[in-house]
Each structure stands twice: as structure tokens, then as C-alpha cells.
Design an enzyme around this catalytic site. Structure first.
Site, PDB file in Angstrom:
ATOM      1  CD1 TRP A 127     -15.363 -15.437   3.017  1.00  0.00           C
ATOM      2  CD2 TRP A 127     -17.264 -14.740   3.943  1.00  0.00           C
ATOM      3  NE1 TRP A 127     -16.385 -16.217   2.522  1.00  0.00           N
ATOM      4  CE2 TRP A 127     -17.554 -15.815   3.070  1.00  0.00           C
ATOM      5  CE3 TRP A 127     -18.325 -14.146   4.630  1.00  0.00           C
ATOM      6  CZ2 TRP A 127     -18.849 -16.305   2.872  1.00  0.00           C
ATOM      7  CZ3 TRP A 127     -19.615 -14.628   4.427  1.00  0.00           C
ATOM      8  CH2 TRP A 127     -19.865 -15.696   3.566  1.00  0.00           C
ATOM      9  CG  ASP A 128     -12.907 -14.783   0.449  1.00  0.00           C
ATOM     10  OD1 ASP A 128     -12.566 -14.842   1.633  1.00  0.00           O
ATOM     11  OD2 ASP A 128     -12.851 -15.751  -0.312  1.00  0.00           O
TER      12      ASP A 128
ATOM     13  CB  ALA B  67     -13.707 -15.065  -3.871  1.00  0.00           C
TER      14      ALA B  67
ATOM     15  NE  ARG C 231     -12.180 -21.998  -3.351  1.00  0.00           N
ATOM     16  CZ  ARG C 231     -11.886 -23.200  -2.890  1.00  0.00           C
ATOM     17  NH1 ARG C 231     -12.398 -24.271  -3.469  1.00  0.00           N
ATOM     18  NH2 ARG C 231     -11.070 -23.355  -1.864  1.00  0.00           N
ATOM     19  CG  ASP C 232     -11.336 -18.079  -5.022  1.00  0.00           C
ATOM     20  OD1 ASP C 232     -12.574 -18.163  -4.921  1.00  0.00           O
ATOM     21  OD2 ASP C 232     -10.557 -18.395  -4.103  1.00  0.00           O
TER      22      ASP C 232
ATOM     23  CD  GLU D 279      -8.846 -20.901   0.004  1.00  0.00           C
ATOM     24  OE1 GLU D 279      -9.959 -21.369  -0.258  1.00  0.00           O
ATOM     25  OE2 GLU D 279      -8.542 -20.455   1.121  1.00  0.00           O
TER      26      GLU D 279
END
Ligand code: FRU
Length: 564
Positions: free
Chosen positions: A113-114, A185, A265-266, A340
Site C-alpha cells: 500500500w502507501d 510511510a 507521521r508520513d 495523511e
């Protein structure tokens, strides 16, 4: 400590800019230079003065720290408001086609995914020697129930020459070397010196008995070996935790409450073309507790638990390991808990700020209802805003209403092509809340875990977008950013041409082919020459090997001709 030695002189540069499209474009095959002219489209140019190019290319995170901080210190975050979210509409210009099985899988044994491609520092998709593009993605074995994948995520990588037939390289990190009980991610930046700086989310703690949701931003760095046989990564430095929430600008886990996990995050690396300043964007929440928030009359009480923001930190040192938290770029207080995978694409000098969000993370009480799982976007004329939502409410791309969870985690590249992965597809009206209670076979059969068709967006006006094409599953094109290029030789007639010694400019590496010249051999295949070795031929086997990268770094810092 020695700062980076940049010796680039820089000259004025111009980039073609396409006027706003009034007619939808069809039949786009490859838009490698996004703003370029196609056919009869007239071309105008965005220009960078010599000073701007110099400032961009000679940026030094230590020397320029105060200058860059000034741009940000007193900045006020832009707001993504409930009133704006109430303008969100799914229309023919932002909805994708239904995805039907069978579709090609990127991996036989992993769900992914991501995803994010390896990019050069200016935000262009990198091409490594041997002609490879590299894609990183979160992964879990296909045998793991799709809903459990976030609890065990590991980062895998793939490489491809044509951007859609991907070869699996394996897991990026040796087990036990990365922070977190799992990794979420991030982004990957190929620096001018040939080393890769890799930012990721460390979630929980390595070895924890029970998973926790603490999130910290971590850095790994490594060299590549890339040749006709493929790509691998070597010379990993010990990982470092580089950012944690401070509770003043960004919410800590302790401050958070409510039903949906907090975020820190990310990370996404971004070098501002206007100033050269280097940043990490990330997904956060507004600091403090829900009791500090009052969403106003007529808004449900629980909306105070929805505090998503798009965070930003400024680089402070040479090694990409020290960062200063800055006021957020955007806040969605009382509107949405999760913004996100935030990222920026600069187009025609404007800053397009994108983020992914879920239907379930919109705050309660929005009329006519929460926005869909989708890609949301905002535009501003400067990095610090003010950002206004694209298409009124912010929605840029959504799944078709009959399959509203079929794809997620959209990532916009500099050419406005958009990557995503296939999520819960072909549910045929079954509610997403039900899926977890259905037999495992159903859950496996309706989770894609591979790349979705790449979608092409275009600007209609500065503040409106539309989908103009859908390409192959997982196509990653060699999208180029419109940032100044630091490796070009100044033309002799450049007005303010510096008549000084320009030897280093002559040896600047070609973007996407760092340190190497490509020539054809007698079979028409690429032969590679290493710049730092006076163009001596090197075998393709040697290319990009870690120790050579280290030498290149030294060479760069000690450039004989220009360090005066
Ligand atoms: C988006 C996301 C990211 C996170 C990852 C965890 O799909 O929620 O924000 O890093 O998935 O698996």
C-alpha cells in the site's frame, strides 16, 4: 563541523508553463515535462533569476538557517474549515473509473500500500544508472489479513525501467535495524552526492510485547548499487530518530484522546524552489487536548476531537538529522482528524499542497455529509500560504460512489500524475464497517494490495482541477519538477555572467544520472562514465557502488577549482 560545500554558480533559468486548460486533454501518453508545450499549445515561461538559482543551488542548512526560519517563524497556519468541507462534491471531473479484477500484481507474495518513488532533491523522479526508477511501499505478506497489515508493516522496494513492469527488490531494511515495531510511510531523496536519505515513520517501539501507536519520524541513509542487473542498497548508516511531537506545536500521544489515533507521521522531503530552504512535511495534530477546543455553536461536541494538521520542520544541519518544528502549514480543527501523506507540487510558481483523507476521519455534523475517501488539495502563491481548497471544498480525486473504498493513498507527482493502491475493491454495496466481520476469504478476495491505475490530473484554473486520463496500473513516469536545475552550464551570453573560473559547472552531474555520462556502446546499449574519475570508463558492474559514492562525496566537498 564542515558545512556542505556547494560551488554552483547558477544562471538564469526558464521553465515552460502551460496556460490553464479549458479543453480536457485526452490521449496523453507520456508527459515527462509537465508544464511543457504539446502540439500547438503556446508556451510561456516561468523564470528564475541568477540570484534565485544561486540561492537555491548554494543553500547551506547551517548558514541559511536564520533566513529560512524568518520565512516561517511567525507564520499562521491556513485553515481547512467545516464550511469549506461542506462544499465537497463528487463530480465527473474528480471521480475515477471502477477497478475490476483481474489486475496485474506488483508482487506475488506481498500486499503493498502507501508507495513513493525515489526522487532527486528537487522533487523529480530519479532514474538510476541502468535506467531504473525505484518505488518504495509499505508491505505485508499476502497471508496476513488485510486489516492487520498496519500492525506489521515493513518497507519493500521495487525497480522498473519502463515505470510499470516492476521487479521486486525485497525488504529495504535488515530486520531489527529500523526503529519502531513497524514502519509506516515516508519519502526517499537521492542527494546530489549520490547518497539516499530516507525518511520514514517509526510506529511503536522495536520489540514491544503489545503494539502501541506512538509515532516518531526516523532517518536512514544508504548508497545504491545500480547497474544493468538491477538495484540494491548498501552502506546503511545507523538509523536515527529525527523528530518527535513537542506538545506545543504538535500533539503528543499523551495529549490525544477520542476514537481515532493521533498522527505524527508520513514525512515528505521538500526543497522550496523559491528560497532553496529544505523542509520535511508530515501529518500531525494540533497540540493540546480536546478540552482546549470549542468548535462553536451548532457544531456537535465531539467535533473537538478532530484536529488534523499538516506539519512542517526546517533542516538545521548537513546530515538531514536535525530539524526544527515550525508552525503547521494547514489545520483542519473541528473538521478532520487525519491529513495523511501530505506533499507539495509546485506548478506555475504556485504551491499545490495535497493530502489523503478518509470518510470516517471527517468530524461529525457536516452537511450534506462527510467527504469521501479521497485526495484533497489546496493552493497558495507562497509556501506559507494562505492555502485555499481546490475545487471549493478541497476534493481533487475520489473513488466512484459505487466503490468508494477501492483505492487510497494517492500521491501526486510533479507532472500531476497520481499514484495510489487498490484497497477494498468490488464490495458491491457491502458496508466497509461490515468487511472486518466477514469470512477471511472474503476479506482476502476484496483487498487489492497492489498499485492502482495511474491517473492524470490537469489544472483547469489555478484553483480547479480535473482528471484527464487514466494510465496503466502503477505507471511512474519520469516527472520533472519545475525547480531550478543546479547542474546546467551557464550560456556565455547570460547577462550577469560571472567571468570567474567555472570549471566545476562544467563537471556538474546531469540530473537523474548523477555522476555519470551515458553513451551508447556498439550494441546500442548504454555505457557509463564516472564524472569524478575524469570520464574514465567504468564497468557497469561498478556503478554507483557505495565506496565510490563516498569518494564522490569527498570530491564534491573538496572541489579543487571552485573552493576559494
Ligand atoms: C495511509 C496511512 C499512512 C500511514 C500508513 C500506515 O494509508 O494511514 O498515514 O503511514 O497508512 O499503514
Amino acid at each position: 563541523m564542515s558545512h556542505k560545500q556547494h560551488n554552483i554558480k547558477g544562471c538564469r533559468q526558464y521553465f515552460p508553463v502551460t496556460p490553464n486548460q479549458s479543453e480536457p486533454i485526452s490521449n496523453i501518453s507520456n508527459r515527462n515535462f509537465p508544464s511543457g508545450s504539446s502540439g500547438n499549445t503556446p508556451v510561456t515561461f516561468r523564470g528564475f533569476s541568477r540570484e534565485q538559482v544561486k540561492r537555491y543551488c548554494n543553500y547551506d542548512p547551517v548558514r541559511d538557517y536564520r533566513r529560512c526560519l524568518r520565512e516561517n517563524r511567525d507564520a499562521v497556519p491556513s485553515a481547512w474549515t467545516r464550511a469549506q468541507s461542506e462544499q465537497i462534491r463528487i463530480t465527473s471531473t474528480n471521480v475515477t473509473n471502477v477497478i475490476n479484477a483481474p489486475f496485474p500484481r506488483i508482487s506475488p507474495d506481498l500486499n503493498i500500500w502507501d508507495m513513493w518513488p525515489l526522487m532527486t532533491k528537487d522533487g523529480s523522479v530519479a532514474e538510476l544508472p541502468g535506467g531504473w526508477r525505484v518505488l518504495f511501499a509499505l508491505s505485508a505478506p499476502r497471508s496476513v489479513l488485510p486489516g492487520k497489515r498496519h500492525d506489521i508493516a515493513r518497507i519493500a522496494y521495487f525497480y522498473s525501467r519502463n515505470g510499470y513492469d516492476w521487479i521486486q527488490g525485497g525488504l529495504l531494511f535488515e530486520e531489527g535495524t529500523a526503529f519502531g515495531s513497524r514502519q509506516w510511510a515516508g519519502s526517499a531523496m537521492l542527494d546530489d552526492d549520490g547518497r539516499i536519505y530516507f525518511f520514514y515513520t517509526a510506529t511503536g517501539r522495536r520489540g514491544e510485547a503489545q503494539i502501541t501507536y506512538e509515532q516518531r519520524i526516523a532517518l536512514a541513509s544508504f548508497d545504491y548499487v545500480s547497474n544493468l542487473d538491477g538495484v540494491r542498497f548498501v552502506n546503511f548508516a545507523p538509523h536515527q530518530i529525527i523528530l518527535e511531537p513537542d506538545g506545543v506545536l504538535y500533539q503528543t500521544q499523551e495529549q490525544s484522546s477520542g476514537g481515532i489515533i493521533y498522527a505524527f507521521r508520513d514525512p515528505f522531503f521538500f526543497k522550496d524552489p523559491a528560497t532553496g530552504c529544505e523542509y520535511l512535511l508530515f501529518e500531525g495534530n494540533v497540540a493540546g487536548t480536546a478540552s482546549d477546543i470549542n468548535c462553536g455553536p451548532g457544531v456537535p461536541e465531539e467535533a473537538r476531537y478532530y484536529t488534523g494538521n499538516i506539519g512542517i520542520a526546517l533542516l538545521r544541519n548537513d546530515d538531514y538529522s536535525e530539524w526544527e518544528l515550525l508552525p503547521a502549514l494547514l489545520e483542519a480543527t473541528c473538521n478532520n482528524q487525519q491529513t495523511e501523506r501530505p506533499h507539495i507540487v509546485v506548478r506555475n510558481g504556485n504551491y499545490y499542497l495535497f493530502t489523503d483523507s478518509h470518510k470516517f476521519t471527517f468530524a461529525p455534523g457536516l452537511v450534506p455529509g462527510p467527504g469521501p475517501d479521497g485526495l484533497y488539495g489546496f493552493v497558495a502563491s507562497r509556501l506559507r500560504g494562505n492555502y485555499v481548497p481546490l475545487n471549493d471544498g478541497g476534493l481533487v480525486l475520489a473513488n466512484p460512489p459505487q466503490e468508494e473504498y477501492q483505492a487510497y493513498s494517492w500521491l501526486v507527482l510533479p507532472d500531476f500524475s497520481v499514484l495510489s493502491f487498490i484497497d477494498n475493491f468490488n464490495l458491491q454495496g457491502i458496508s466497509i464497517d461490515e468487511v472486518g466481520n466477514l469470512p477471511a476469504e472474503f476479506q482476502f478476495a476484496h483487498f487489492g494490495g497492489t498499485l492502482a491505475p495511474t491517473v492524470q490530473l490537469e489544472l483547469v484554473t489555478t484553483t480547479t482541477t480535473e482528471i484527464v486520463a487514466e494510465f496503466q496500473y502503477g505507471l511512474v513516469m519520469l516527472a520533472q519538477s519545475e525547480s531550478p536545475k543546479c547542474d546546467v552550464k551557464c550560456p556565455k551570453d547570460d547577462d550577469d555572467h560571472d567571468h570567474g573560473h567555472d570549471d566545476c559547472d562544467d563537471k556538474k552531474h546531469h540530473k537523474n544520472h548523477k555522476h555519470h555520462k551515458h553513451h551508447k556502446d556498439d550494441k546500442g546499449r548504454n555505457k557509463h562514465y564516472n564524472d569524478s574519475e575524469d570520464y574514465n570508463e567504468s564497468s557497469s558492474e561498478d556503478y554507483g557502488k557505495g565506496d565510490r559514492n563516498l569518494n564522490r562525496r569527498k570530491n564534491k566537498r573538496n572541489c579543487r577549482h571552485c573552493n576559494k
